[in-house]
Design a protein around this motif. Sequence first.
Motif, PDB file in Angstrom:
ATOM      1  N   ALA A 119      -6.650   0.167   7.383  1.00 29.57           N
ATOM      2  CA  ALA A 119      -5.889   0.978   8.088  1.00 29.57           C
ATOM      3  C   ALA A 119      -4.664   1.320   7.373  1.00 29.57           C
ATOM      4  N   GLN A 120      -3.803   0.113   6.676  1.00 25.07           N
ATOM      5  CA  GLN A 120      -2.633   0.041   6.046  1.00 25.07           C
ATOM      6  C   GLN A 120      -2.826   1.129   4.745  1.00 25.07           C
ATOM      7  N   ALA A 138      -4.950   3.381   3.992  1.00 29.63           N
ATOM      8  CA  ALA A 138      -4.918   4.797   4.431  1.00 29.63           C
ATOM      9  C   ALA A 138      -3.424   5.542   4.912  1.00 29.63           C
ATOM     10  N   TYR A 139      -2.653   4.567   5.466  1.00 32.02           N
ATOM     11  CA  TYR A 139      -1.329   4.935   5.733  1.00 32.02           C
ATOM     12  C   TYR A 139      -0.568   5.134   4.439  1.00 32.02           C
ATOM     13  N   GLY A 140      -0.780   4.411   3.613  1.00 30.24           N
ATOM     14  CA  GLY A 140      -0.154   4.721   2.070  1.00 30.24           C
ATOM     15  C   GLY A 140      -0.384   6.117   1.687  1.00 30.24           C
ATOM     16  N   VAL A 174       0.535   8.697   2.974  1.00 28.41           N
ATOM     17  CA  VAL A 174       1.610   9.493   3.799  1.00 28.41           C
ATOM     18  C   VAL A 174       2.856   9.181   2.757  1.00 28.41           C
ATOM     19  N   TRP A 219      -0.036   7.326  -1.977  1.00 29.05           N
ATOM     20  CA  TRP A 219       0.272   8.669  -2.025  1.00 29.05           C
ATOM     21  C   TRP A 219       0.489   9.286  -3.522  1.00 29.05           C
ATOM     22  N   GLU A 268       6.247   8.117   1.103  1.00 27.21           N
ATOM     23  CA  GLU A 268       7.265   7.447   1.449  1.00 27.21           C
ATOM     24  C   GLU A 268       7.935   6.764   0.269  1.00 27.21           C
ATOM     25  N   TYR A 323       0.836  -1.141   0.021  1.00 29.02           N
ATOM     26  CA  TYR A 323       0.132   0.083   0.038  1.00 29.02           C
ATOM     27  C   TYR A 323       0.841   1.266  -0.028  1.00 29.02           C
ATOM     28  N   THR A 324       2.199   1.155  -0.041  1.00 30.21           N
ATOM     29  CA  THR A 324       3.105   2.444  -0.079  1.00 30.21           C
ATOM     30  C   THR A 324       3.057   3.362  -0.784  1.00 30.21           C
TER      31      THR A 324
END
Length: 427
Positions: free
Chosen positions: A195-196, A198-200, A202, A70, A204, A66-67
Amino acid sequence: MSERTDTSTAPRPATAPAAPDHDQPRRPRPFLRQLALVGPAFVVGAWQFGPGNLTTAVQAGSAYGYTLVWVIAVSTVLMLVYTDMSVRLGIRTPVSLITSIKEHLGRPTGWVAGVGVFCITLMFSVGNAVGSGLGLSMVFGGRPVLWSILATVAVALVLLARNVYSVVERMLVAVVALMSVGFVTSAFVARPDWAQAAYGLVPELPAGSTVLVVALVGTNFSINAAFYTAYCTRERRRRAAEYRDVTVADTVPGIVAPGIMTALVIVVAAAVLGATGEKATTIVGLAKVFEPLGGSVGALLFALGLSGAAFSSMVANATAGGTMLSDALGRGPSSGSPTAKVVTGAILAFGLATTLLFQGSPVELIVVAQSLTVLVAPVLGALILVMSNRRSLMGDLRNRPWQNVVGAIGLVAIIATSVRLATTLLS
């Protein structure tokens, strides 16, 4: 005398001057009339959301989970800003965007823009022909080449219609709606870690992902498609008084929808990797791995979405190339002009002929298409930015400072993507 808004009903005295569009009172537009504004941005989104877009999204989700979600979010914002500029240009240009470029910046500049876009659409037609055949064979079985022929013939018949743009627009709006259902359903069936995901959002940059990030930006921030929005807007005869309503009803959902679908493809690929441990680096590979995870119905929905993406991109790509080359040659800026229809047919024929000639993946042509993008995309981005700041042309619809800031960031992203791609091709 300037135009009156649709909501004015009382007759205006003959001696009274008409008020400018932006000075007239605006009333809320009924829902059904809002729907009537839907169209141009969805055509552009359908062109943007094609085989190349899907392939890079599958690779991103398979390789990095999922990274990189963004990247799609940032690309969608940049695409939205440039599409909005093009919508305003479509409203303000007296005849067409390329014709206005010729008048303001010189005929050679307009000619370069039209021919450059045509060359890109010519090369991309190969990927669209291959992708449509592949997607339909996944759904119905049979040889992909046969389906490529049938899809090309179907598109050619559609483009023979008298009011070409109207037919194309309605069809693509429907296809995008169906694709949305397919990809949203597929994402929920795949049971991702939301959740992961959504964190993606951010930012990175994983090690070794630079080239893939460049590819994601290049396929999701499609400046060629944004450029064509001005023509779609002219075809629908949009007025300055309708600009805000068009933004809400068409521009935002039409560009955000393919962005969301691309992000969902990454999510599905990441979920498949997390659940099965198998990497799916191709569209076909993802569909096959997805079947034991989501069942035959889920896999069918995903395959339908993929085939719809390839088919809709084929339609929009050929129409855009024909229209803009016809305009560059001074033969009319409409998709219904005889020259535009001939050029559109040539684009389709080239894609099909190359697919039949090279039964494997036409890697060389894809590389050529990418190299052309390196040359043309920055030029198109700069032209949109420059023209949308012309006070004599745009009036009160010219860019605001914040739009120029975001537009400059987008132009830097286009140039950086092109430089990186050129470096990759040379190496």
